[in-house]
Design a protein around this motif. Structure first.
Motif, PDB file in Angstrom:
ATOM      1  N   THR A 184       1.153  69.453 -31.416  1.00 43.79           N
ATOM      2  CA  THR A 184       1.915  70.499 -32.102  1.00 43.79           C
ATOM      3  C   THR A 184       3.334  70.024 -32.332  1.00 43.79           C
ATOM      4  N   PRO A 185       3.789  69.996 -33.560  1.00 42.48           N
ATOM      5  CA  PRO A 185       5.153  69.524 -33.840  1.00 42.48           C
ATOM      6  C   PRO A 185       6.203  70.491 -33.317  1.00 42.48           C
ATOM      7  N   ASP A 186       7.371  69.955 -32.949  1.00 44.52           N
ATOM      8  CA  ASP A 186       8.486  70.795 -32.511  1.00 44.52           C
ATOM      9  C   ASP A 186       9.087  71.558 -33.679  1.00 44.52           C
ATOM     10  N   MET A 187       9.124  70.898 -34.832  1.00 44.92           N
ATOM     11  CA  MET A 187       9.671  71.517 -36.038  1.00 44.92           C
ATOM     12  C   MET A 187       9.222  70.728 -37.249  1.00 44.92           C
ATOM     13  N   TYR A 188       9.592  71.227 -38.413  1.00 46.70           N
ATOM     14  CA  TYR A 188       9.258  70.560 -39.664  1.00 46.70           C
ATOM     15  C   TYR A 188      10.545  70.237 -40.423  1.00 46.70           C
ATOM     16  N   MET A 189      10.531  69.077 -41.065  1.00 44.55           N
ATOM     17  CA  MET A 189      11.680  68.663 -41.850  1.00 44.55           C
ATOM     18  C   MET A 189      11.289  68.587 -43.327  1.00 44.55           C
ATOM     19  N   ALA A 190      12.065  69.255 -44.161  1.00 47.02           N
ATOM     20  CA  ALA A 190      11.852  69.213 -45.604  1.00 47.02           C
ATOM     21  C   ALA A 190      13.069  68.559 -46.260  1.00 47.02           C
ATOM     22  N   VAL A 191      12.804  67.667 -47.202  1.00 42.95           N
ATOM     23  CA  VAL A 191      13.878  66.957 -47.898  1.00 42.95           C
ATOM     24  C   VAL A 191      13.642  67.053 -49.404  1.00 42.95           C
ATOM     25  N   LYS A 192      14.684  67.370 -50.116  1.00 43.81           N
ATOM     26  CA  LYS A 192      14.625  67.350 -51.586  1.00 43.81           C
ATOM     27  C   LYS A 192      15.884  66.662 -52.076  1.00 43.81           C
ATOM     28  N   THR A 193      15.699  65.595 -52.867  1.00 41.12           N
ATOM     29  CA  THR A 193      16.849  64.867 -53.404  1.00 41.12           C
ATOM     30  C   THR A 193      16.833  64.943 -54.925  1.00 41.12           C
ATOM     31  N   MET A 194      17.989  64.738 -55.505  1.00 39.18           N
ATOM     32  CA  MET A 194      18.108  64.763 -56.956  1.00 39.18           C
ATOM     33  C   MET A 194      19.219  63.825 -57.394  1.00 39.18           C
ATOM     34  N   THR A 195      19.148  63.401 -58.649  1.00 33.98           N
ATOM     35  CA  THR A 195      20.215  62.602 -59.239  1.00 33.98           C
ATOM     36  C   THR A 195      20.962  63.472 -60.241  1.00 33.98           C
ATOM     37  N   VAL A 196      22.278  63.362 -60.194  1.00 35.40           N
ATOM     38  CA  VAL A 196      23.131  64.187 -61.045  1.00 35.40           C
ATOM     39  C   VAL A 196      24.092  63.280 -61.792  1.00 35.40           C
ATOM     40  N   LYS A 197      24.168  63.447 -63.097  1.00 33.95           N
ATOM     41  CA  LYS A 197      25.105  62.679 -63.910  1.00 33.95           C
ATOM     42  C   LYS A 197      26.319  63.547 -64.227  1.00 33.95           C
ATOM     43  N   ILE A 198      27.459  63.107 -63.765  1.00 33.87           N
ATOM     44  CA  ILE A 198      28.717  63.812 -64.035  1.00 33.87           C
ATOM     45  C   ILE A 198      29.438  63.043 -65.134  1.00 33.87           C
ATOM     46  N   ARG A 199      29.563  63.652 -66.297  1.00 32.20           N
ATOM     47  CA  ARG A 199      30.114  62.965 -67.466  1.00 32.20           C
ATOM     48  C   ARG A 199      31.638  63.032 -67.537  1.00 32.20           C
ATOM     49  N   LYS A 200      32.239  63.898 -66.733  1.00 32.66           N
ATOM     50  CA  LYS A 200      33.701  63.997 -66.699  1.00 32.66           C
ATOM     51  C   LYS A 200      34.181  63.524 -65.332  1.00 32.66           C
ATOM     52  N   LEU A 201      34.725  62.297 -65.311  1.00 33.39           N
ATOM     53  CA  LEU A 201      35.121  61.714 -64.038  1.00 33.39           C
ATOM     54  C   LEU A 201      36.220  62.502 -63.345  1.00 33.39           C
ATOM     55  N   ASP A 202      37.073  63.169 -64.116  1.00 39.05           N
ATOM     56  CA  ASP A 202      38.157  63.929 -63.498  1.00 39.05           C
ATOM     57  C   ASP A 202      37.649  65.180 -62.790  1.00 39.05           C
ATOM     58  N   LYS A 203      36.369  65.522 -62.992  1.00 40.41           N
ATOM     59  CA  LYS A 203      35.778  66.681 -62.314  1.00 40.41           C
ATOM     60  C   LYS A 203      34.970  66.275 -61.090  1.00 40.41           C
ATOM     61  N   TYR A 204      34.898  64.965 -60.836  1.00 37.15           N
ATOM     62  CA  TYR A 204      34.027  64.467 -59.777  1.00 37.15           C
ATOM     63  C   TYR A 204      34.366  65.061 -58.414  1.00 37.15           C
ATOM     64  N   ASP A 205      35.628  64.952 -57.993  1.00 39.56           N
ATOM     65  CA  ASP A 205      36.024  65.442 -56.666  1.00 39.56           C
ATOM     66  C   ASP A 205      35.774  66.932 -56.514  1.00 39.56           C
ATOM     67  N   GLU A 206      36.135  67.678 -57.543  1.00 38.74           N
ATOM     68  CA  GLU A 206      35.983  69.134 -57.483  1.00 38.74           C
ATOM     69  C   GLU A 206      34.518  69.533 -57.365  1.00 38.74           C
ATOM     70  N   ILE A 207      33.676  68.893 -58.183  1.00 38.12           N
ATOM     71  CA  ILE A 207      32.255  69.232 -58.154  1.00 38.12           C
ATOM     72  C   ILE A 207      31.630  68.858 -56.827  1.00 38.12           C
ATOM     73  N   LEU A 208      31.932  67.661 -56.343  1.00 39.07           N
ATOM     74  CA  LEU A 208      31.319  67.208 -55.099  1.00 39.07           C
ATOM     75  C   LEU A 208      31.759  68.054 -53.910  1.00 39.07           C
ATOM     76  N   SER A 209      33.017  68.429 -53.895  1.00 35.23           N
ATOM     77  CA  SER A 209      33.508  69.266 -52.808  1.00 35.23           C
ATOM     78  C   SER A 209      32.757  70.584 -52.764  1.00 35.23           C
ATOM     79  N   GLY A 210      32.529  71.178 -53.931  1.00 35.56           N
ATOM     80  CA  GLY A 210      31.796  72.444 -53.984  1.00 35.56           C
ATOM     81  C   GLY A 210      30.334  72.297 -53.614  1.00 35.56           C
ATOM     82  N   LEU A 211      29.751  71.124 -53.892  1.00 30.00           N
ATOM     83  CA  LEU A 211      28.341  70.903 -53.574  1.00 30.00           C
ATOM     84  C   LEU A 211      28.068  70.981 -52.077  1.00 30.00           C
ATOM     85  N   TYR A 212      29.004  70.468 -51.282  1.00 30.29           N
ATOM     86  CA  TYR A 212      28.829  70.564 -49.831  1.00 30.29           C
ATOM     87  C   TYR A 212      28.781  72.020 -49.378  1.00 30.29           C
TER      88      TYR A 212
END
Length: 236
Positions: free
Chosen positions: A106-134
């Motif tokens: 019997t497992p102690d717990m289950y781990m689910a993972v979902k990954t994605m790739t995101v293209k950010i076309r405006k480099l000046d928005k990179y920090d702002e977008i990534l900060s909000g993603l967390y």
């Protein structure tokens, strides 16, 4: 059987003699490899990110991961990322067992993972977008790749430089021997191995928000596009 082997041997010898005859009729050639390189500032960034969830039941882990993934996609769309620039790349659900306990079923717990790739076309928005993603559920960033949008344009430029470099090399070689470069006899574009690659000004390849001074967290550096051509010129 011996007759068949003899015929095959005769065909092989005849073919080899034909190739040798063709090679002996080649004009005098100078063969060189030309290299072309173009360095440009990146115009967009591709981020590989995801969410990892651990729960007591498989269904709970899957549902929580799906919920966070939906929140991530909604956040990205609200911040100007087109839905075509968001792609799910990996999904997995697996049981986790305690270490050192033989025969446990019997497992102690289950781990689910979902990954994605995101293209950010405006480099000046990179920090702002990534900060909000967390803040909406992202708890893993697997890679950051800087790139340019109009890659074919720069490949064409690199190709022209490679051809010019090949002619320059051939001219130097033949002029040293008192000869001249004639028309092109053969030309072939060859792969460079790793294709376009980023050249970082800073050793930062993680998508992390800076804690110092609130400045940019990463430096895009340059994207280098390199092509090579093999050219044979007739010597006059």
């Amino acid at each position: 059987m011996k007759r068949i082997n003899l015929i095959a041997l005769l065909i092989f010898v005849f073919t080899a003699l034909q190739v040798q005859a063709q090679q002996s009729n080649l004009p005098p050639l100078v063969s060189v490899t030309g290299l072309g390189e173009v360095r440009v500032q990146p115009t967009e960034v591709l981020v590989s990110l995801g969410v990892e969830t651990r729960e007591k039941t498989l269904d709970a882990a899957r549902k929580e991961t799906d919920r966070k993934a939906a929140s991530i996609i909604n956040y990205l769309k609200k911040n100007g990322v087109d839905v075509k620039d968001i792609q799910t790349s990996f999904v997995t659900v697996q049981p986790l067992y305690s270490r050192g306990e033989y025969g446990i079923t019997t497992p102690d717990m289950y781990m689910a993972v979902k990954t994605m790739t995101v293209k950010i076309r405006k480099l000046d928005k990179y920090d702002e977008i990534l900060s909000g993603l967390y803040g909406v559920g992202v708890n893993r960033v697997d890679g950051v790749q800087f790139q340019v949008a109009d890659m074919e344009k720069y490949k064409t430029e690199a190709r022209k430089k490679a051809v010019a470099n090949a002619r320059q090399k051939a001219t130097i070689l033949t002029s040293e021997l008192g000869a001249k470069v004639g028309r092109v006899y053969a030309i072939n574009e060859t792969a460079t191995g790793d294709g376009p690659r980023p050249m970082y000004k800073m050793a930062l390849q993680e998508a992390a928000v800076s804690d110092m001074g609130g400045g940019p967290s990463i430096a895009g550096g340059e994207v280098v596009i390199t092509l090579s051509v093999d050219v044979s010129f007739i010597i006059e």
